[in-house]
Scaffold this motif. Structure first.
Motif, mmCIF file in Angstrom:
data_model
loop_
_atom_site.group_PDB
_atom_site.id
_atom_site.type_symbol
_atom_site.label_atom_id
_atom_site.label_comp_id
_atom_site.label_asym_id
_atom_site.label_seq_id
_atom_site.Cartn_x
_atom_site.Cartn_y
_atom_site.Cartn_z
ATOM 1 N N MET A 235 5.043 30.281 20.318
ATOM 2 C CA MET A 235 5.321 29.419 19.327
ATOM 3 C C MET A 235 5.525 27.754 19.202
ATOM 4 S SD MET A 235 4.502 32.317 16.058
ATOM 5 C CE MET A 235 5.354 32.680 15.721
ATOM 6 N N GLU A 236 6.863 28.742 19.571
ATOM 7 C CA GLU A 236 7.200 27.249 19.114
ATOM 8 C C GLU A 236 7.788 26.305 20.430
ATOM 9 O OE1 GLU A 236 12.386 25.819 19.598
ATOM 10 O OE2 GLU A 236 11.548 28.091 18.180
ATOM 11 N N ALA A 237 7.328 27.568 22.032
ATOM 12 C CA ALA A 237 7.594 26.420 23.839
ATOM 13 C C ALA A 237 6.159 26.188 23.842
ATOM 14 C CB ALA A 237 7.592 28.033 24.423
ATOM 15 N N ALA A 238 4.592 26.980 23.358
ATOM 16 C CA ALA A 238 3.589 25.942 22.936
ATOM 17 C C ALA A 238 3.690 23.914 22.191
ATOM 18 C CB ALA A 238 2.573 26.569 22.265
ATOM 19 N N CYS A 239 4.402 24.774 21.049
ATOM 20 C CA CYS A 239 4.280 23.264 20.425
ATOM 21 C C CYS A 239 5.400 21.985 21.015
ATOM 22 C CB CYS A 239 5.289 23.637 18.762
ATOM 23 S SG CYS A 239 3.827 24.033 18.226
ATOM 24 N N ARG A 240 6.603 22.645 22.064
ATOM 25 C CA ARG A 240 7.556 22.380 21.941
ATOM 26 C C ARG A 240 6.645 20.757 23.193
ATOM 27 N NH1 ARG A 240 11.754 25.615 23.055
ATOM 28 N NH2 ARG A 240 10.552 26.486 24.376
ATOM 29 N N ALA A 241 6.323 21.793 24.132
ATOM 30 C CA ALA A 241 4.988 21.985 25.848
ATOM 31 C C ALA A 241 4.490 20.405 25.403
ATOM 32 C CB ALA A 241 4.559 22.261 26.486
ATOM 33 N N ALA A 242 3.998 20.845 23.875
ATOM 34 C CA ALA A 242 2.335 20.232 23.299
ATOM 35 C C ALA A 242 2.834 18.616 22.988
ATOM 36 C CB ALA A 242 1.217 21.014 22.045
ATOM 37 N N VAL A 243 3.788 18.805 21.964
ATOM 38 C CA VAL A 243 4.624 17.433 21.183
ATOM 39 C C VAL A 243 5.081 16.775 22.669
ATOM 40 C CG1 VAL A 243 6.514 16.623 20.137
ATOM 41 C CG2 VAL A 243 4.825 18.131 19.046
ATOM 42 N N ALA A 244 5.917 17.137 23.528
ATOM 43 C CA ALA A 244 6.210 16.349 25.119
ATOM 44 C C ALA A 244 4.588 15.435 25.809
ATOM 45 C CB ALA A 244 6.594 17.669 25.616
ATOM 46 N N HIS A 245 3.665 15.986 25.519
ATOM 47 C CA HIS A 245 2.907 16.023 26.594
ATOM 48 C C HIS A 245 1.928 14.609 25.052
ATOM 49 C CE1 HIS A 245 4.639 18.515 29.706
ATOM 50 N NE2 HIS A 245 4.049 17.410 30.398
ATOM 51 N N GLY A 246 2.110 14.515 24.278
ATOM 52 C CA GLY A 246 1.477 13.782 22.667
ATOM 53 C C GLY A 246 0.404 14.047 22.084
ATOM 54 N N GLY A 247 0.626 15.329 22.060
ATOM 55 C CA GLY A 247 0.056 16.291 21.332
ATOM 56 C C GLY A 247 0.221 17.327 19.886
ATOM 57 N N THR A 248 -0.566 17.197 18.468
ATOM 58 C CA THR A 248 -0.296 17.547 17.935
ATOM 59 C C THR A 248 0.026 19.276 17.774
ATOM 60 O OG1 THR A 248 -1.630 15.534 16.873
ATOM 61 C CG2 THR A 248 -1.812 17.388 15.627
ATOM 62 N N THR A 249 0.284 19.465 16.602
ATOM 63 C CA THR A 249 0.777 21.140 16.232
ATOM 64 C C THR A 249 0.666 21.381 14.982
ATOM 65 O OG1 THR A 249 3.285 20.386 16.599
ATOM 66 C CG2 THR A 249 2.203 20.951 18.542
#
Length: 173
Positions: free
Chosen positions: A50-64
């Motif tokens: 969960m954290e790994a997916a969120c970390r990368a998503a946020v780093a690329h401008g995503g919403t979690t």
């Protein structure tokens, strides 16, 4: 603020105690790809996959968005755009599945298996990235789509829901 047409993809998998290095790497790649396609990553809000997916998503401008099992957000991973404490423990797995347009499972734990089973039961498209493969005996329910790479997982999730990606020249969210 509601984003009309926003795609919500659930990312489920083992927490910090059970995730392997390979699963964490796959989760990061899935999170990045989902953010690049404009999807909101929906998860259980804790560590591991969960954290790994969120970390990368946020780093690329995503919403979690994390639906946390506890009544407070003290265990929330630091990469959640929105942390929602539910206070209902693992029952929040059903909320994750029902709030997602599709689910990508990465690796396996008992919680992951419950989310896959709920997705199959409710008809939520499910993609299994090196994860559990279940087909209920005597049932015609859709089984999870097995894939081997993060790119295949994201492509299969979008194909299952018939969603289009944000145009490449669109402004990031």
């Amino acid at each position: 603020m509601r984003v009309p047409g926003a795609v919500r993809i659930g990312v489920v998998g083992p927490d910090s105690d059970g995730a392997t290095a390979e699963e964490l790497q796959l989760a990061e790649e899935v999170g990045r790809l989902l953010a690049e396609r404009g999807a909101t990553v929906l998860c259980g809000g804790l560590g591991g996959v969960m954290e790994a997916a969120c970390r990368a998503a946020v780093a690329h401008g995503g919403t979690t968005v994390g639906l946390l099992p506890d009544p407070d957000d003290s265990a929330a991973n630091p990469y959640l755009t929105v942390a929602l404490p539910t206070g209902i423990g693992e029952l929040r797995n059903g909320l994750i599945v029902r709030a997602s347009h599709a689910v990508i499972s990465i690796g396996g734990s008992w919680g992951t298996l419950s989310e896959i089973a709920l997705a199959v039961r409710t008809g939520t498209p499910c993609v299994a990235l090196r994860s559990w493969q279940i087909v209920p005996r005597g049932r015609t329910a859709s089984a999870p789509v097995p894939v081997d790479t993060a790119a295949e997982a994201v492509t299969a999730a979008y194909a299952a829901i018939g969603a289009r990606t944000r145009p490449p020249d669109a402004e990031p969210r």
